[in-house]
Design an enzyme around this catalytic site. Structure first.
Site, mmCIF file in Angstrom:
data_model
loop_
_atom_site.group_PDB
_atom_site.id
_atom_site.type_symbol
_atom_site.label_atom_id
_atom_site.label_comp_id
_atom_site.label_asym_id
_atom_site.label_seq_id
_atom_site.Cartn_x
_atom_site.Cartn_y
_atom_site.Cartn_z
ATOM 1 N N SER A 538 64.727 78.146 23.603
ATOM 2 C CA SER A 538 65.342 78.496 24.881
ATOM 3 C C SER A 538 65.196 77.327 25.858
ATOM 4 O O SER A 538 65.689 76.241 25.586
ATOM 5 C CB SER A 538 64.738 79.788 25.428
ATOM 6 O OG SER A 538 65.509 80.312 26.470
ATOM 7 N N ASP A 623 73.641 86.166 21.728
ATOM 8 C CA ASP A 623 72.664 85.743 22.735
ATOM 9 C C ASP A 623 73.257 85.844 24.134
ATOM 10 O O ASP A 623 74.324 85.298 24.408
ATOM 11 C CB ASP A 623 72.234 84.300 22.454
ATOM 12 C CG ASP A 623 70.971 83.896 23.186
ATOM 13 O OD1 ASP A 623 70.724 84.427 24.284
ATOM 14 O OD2 ASP A 623 70.226 83.056 22.660
ATOM 15 N N HIS A 658 69.132 86.570 21.652
ATOM 16 C CA HIS A 658 68.185 85.546 22.061
ATOM 17 C C HIS A 658 66.851 85.648 21.319
ATOM 18 O O HIS A 658 66.206 84.645 21.052
ATOM 19 C CB HIS A 658 67.946 85.653 23.569
ATOM 20 C CG HIS A 658 67.351 84.429 24.175
ATOM 21 N ND1 HIS A 658 68.016 83.223 24.200
ATOM 22 C CD2 HIS A 658 66.158 84.208 24.791
ATOM 23 C CE1 HIS A 658 67.256 82.318 24.808
ATOM 24 N NE2 HIS A 658 66.134 82.892 25.173
#
Length: 686
Positions: A538, A623, A658
């Site tokens: 991320s 995501d 995610h």
């Protein structure tokens, strides 16, 4: 890795992106067309290439998966906690991916009641996630949220815990959480903007009514803020919070019944952050008021909540970050951090006693866990270290005696924490700042520069990566890997200023800190450039993208998970989920200074012709935080620019978001893929 397999070649359609008179050319902008046939075809080609390229490690991946799975107690359960006369806990059954949420009435010897069996609920879905559930004060109804897409858009349902009936009402597009008023028929919940997914509305729902008739209680119109709702530990108040990166605002109302009459606690003031707890006739406020960079604790009467009435309880300290407080009838428990280390400070309200829980090393993680009751002298906290499995402990704050309720079991029979050495070292950054690094390795691993080393960091949002235990990591340590956590600026490991010095126009410190830690590890013979690997996900994936552009020669391999790499384009698009709320973290590129600074480090914009190391990039098609096209575009450009005989691989999980795959064992398969990538580069095949 097989060398002769050719990667897919992404078509190039040049798009000119202009801002502040500056023009950027994006050849892969077309990948943003979600669900377009050519996009899906390209992603499937990438997945096919990845599977062909890693065919030689498939058996090894399976054995790694089985090895990691074998260390986990499959029929494990959490430590029960008591709430409203029931004991609540979560448990797993052997061979099953999802938990069962259970409770027992009055005593732990009572018959088990299965509240939710996520294994049954997940049937027929490739992805399944249940948000935390909330039970009404009369213990009769549970509100729970379900996501079966992995976009973090939960549908709230209601279950009668006496009859087992699931009520027909469905409340869609929420954060998944629900908060009950004390009347047992009203819940408050947070709804998201359909396009941006920003949490922007608080609604009130009355049990038995049509959700389309739910009443809007609060609307957050500032696009840089998100909103949420919770109940005070005292159960006296429903609280609505609004937060941006730098500013907070709260509203409160009686929890007695389903009111919509919320009062502002303290109006938002740019740069003023605060959090609120209630006890008796006062509110307690953690805040940075009066330039309290590391936060302090203040108090104000319930009848006068404006900040002109706030008085200090624990003053600001330059060397100690105040992270959290836990209020009890006779004790105040303060979670602090000084010199990077967690500390739990216990003090009586009458100031007759004050002490810290003792911890005896520099690579541990300790924090209070579930403490629901006010009127108790027992503090429940968790402890683990890089070489020590997690424990849940009940601590008597009067007698100072502790009872270990549970210690994480490491199955397999060969784990001994004394087989692993832990260190905390300090690397010198290019500006002279000392950067802490937490390290663990097997005692048989030689520190002569030949050992492979995996270096990890996150380094954003003030999020601190504490040195915690991992059974999964043993699969690397037992094969000679060293594992190092770089506590770079951008996190809060060394206090709030450590975060402030790694964001906005100081963001590059995060990247150079990581690189300087790498250089330190090499120069001090922990590893060498031919054996050094880096991992981040991320915002940590942004870190990977930056360091691979800035110092590719230092690394043999990089793993970038769901990486935020197209910084400028994403931050200029306010229709993308979460963008506007990020301006105080990265800057607003609609302002020229921020635009130019972002462009100077954005991985996608700085991928130029050079010799890149081996790179493995992962993402999820659904995501909602880092859209799939960012890593897809980045990989295409990296391949185009790469001047080295290295492999750049991309795997897009078409069913995940995610957080990757759902289910505890499916997630292990993704970690096995990561580890096989690293071990294959080291020619370790078993």
């Amino acid at each position: 890795m097989t060398k002769h397999i050719l990667p897919p070649v992404a078509k190039k359609i040049s798009v000119q992106l202009e801002k502040h008179g500056d023009i950027r050319t994006d050849d892969y902008f077309w990948m943003k067309e979600r669900d377009a046939p050519e996009v899906l075809d390209y992603l499937n080609q990438e997945n096919e290439y990845y599977h062909k390229l890693t065919a030689n490690t498939k058996d090894f991946q399976k054995s790694l998966f089985e090895e990691m799975k074998a260390r986990i107690k499959e029929d494990d359960s959490s430590v029960p906690y008591k709430h409203n006369g029931f004991w609540y806990y979560r448990r797993f059954e052997t061979g099953k991916d999802y938990p069962l949420y259970c409770r027992k009435e009055a005593t732990l010897d009572s018959e088990e009641i299965i509240v939710f069996d996520n294994n049954k609920m997940a049937e027929g879905y490739s992805y399944f996630s249940q948000a935390s559930y909330a039970v009404s004060e009369d213990n009769m109804i549970a509100a729970f949220g379900i996501d079966t897409v992995s976009r973090r858009q939960y549908t709230i349902r209601f279950k009668n815990l006496k009859t087992g009936e699931i009520y027909p009402a469905e409340i869609k597009n929420t954060t998944g959480g629900a908060v009950w008023s004390n009347d047992n028929k009203t819940v408050y919940y947070t709804r998201k903007d359909e396009e941006t997914l920003r949490s922007n509305q608080i609604f009130k729902h009355t049990l038995g009514t049509d959700p389309s008739q739910d009443e809007l209680v609060y609307q957050e119109n500032d696009e840089t803020f998100y909103t949420y709702v919770f109940k005070s530990k005292s159960k006296d108040y429903i609280m609505i919070g609004s937060d941006s990166t730098m500013t907070s605002e709260f509203r409160f109302a009686s929890a007695a019944k389903g009111t919509t009459d919320f009062k502002v606690f303290q109006e938002r003031t740019r740069g003023l952050e605060y959090a609120v707890s209630h006890y008796d006739d006062s509110f307690y406020i953690q805040t940075n008021k009066d330039k309290a960079t590391n936060f302090k604790l203040m108090k104000t009467p319930v009848s006068a909540t404006g900040m002109e009435n706030w008085v200090d309880i624990i003053p600001h300290r330059d060397d100690t970050l105040l992270e959290d407080v836990e209020i009890f009838k006779d004790f105040l428990v303060v979670s602090e951090r000084s010199n990077g280390l967690n500390k739990i400070h216990i003090k009586r309200w009458d100031n007759s006693e004050s002490y810290y829980l003792p911890f005896d090393n520099e690579t541990y993680d300790a924090y209070p866990t579930t403490n629901i009751d006010f009127d108790t002298q027992i503090l429940r906290y968790a402890y683990n270290a890089l070489n020590t499995p997690a424990s849940v402990i009940d601590f008597d704050m009067v007698t100072q005696e502790k009872v270990v309720l549970k210690e994480q079991e490491v199955l397999g029979g060969n784990f001994d924490k004394d087989n692993y050495n832990m260190e905390r070292i300090w690397a010198t950054a290019q500006d002279g700042v000392k950067v802490p690094v937490s390290i663990i390795y097997h005692k048989d691993t030689q520190l002569d520069g030949t050992a492979p080393l995996l270096q990890y960091a996150y380094g954003s949002y003030g999020s601190t990566t504490d040195p915690s235990f991992s059974t999964i990591r043993l699969s690397l340590l037992d094969r000679g890997f060293i594992y190092a956590i770089a506590h770079v600026r951008g996190g809060e490991y060394l206090g709030r200023k450590w975060y402030e010095d790694g964001k906005l126009l100081k963001k590059r410190n995060t990247f150079t800190d990581f690189i300087d830690v790498s250089k330190h590890l090499i120069s001090n013979s922990y590893t060498s450039a031919s054996h050094l690997y880096a991992y981040g996900g991320s915002a940590g994936g942004l870190l990977m993208g930056a360091i691979v552009n800035m110092a590719p020669e230092l690394y043999n391999g990089i793993i970038a998970a769901v990486p935020f790499v197209d910084v400028v384009t994403t931050m200029l698009d306010d229709t993308i989920p979460l963008t506007t709320g990020e301006y105080d973290e990265w800057g607003n590129p609609n302002e020229k200074e921020s635009y130019e600074y972002m462009k100077s480090y954005s991985p996608y914009d700085n991928a130029f012709a050079k010799a890149y190391p081996n790179i493995f990039v992962t993402t999820g098609y659904h995501d909602s935080q880092v859209q799939y096209w960012e890593p897809a575009k980045w990989v295409a450009k990296l391949r185009e620019m790469n001047q080295a005989d290295t492999k750049i691989m991309f795997h897009c999980n078409m069913d995940a978001g995610h957080g990757g795959a759902s289910g505890r064992f499916e997630a292990l398969k993704e970690i096995a893929e990561d580890y096989a990538f690293l071990l294959d580069l080291e020619s370790i095949t078993q």
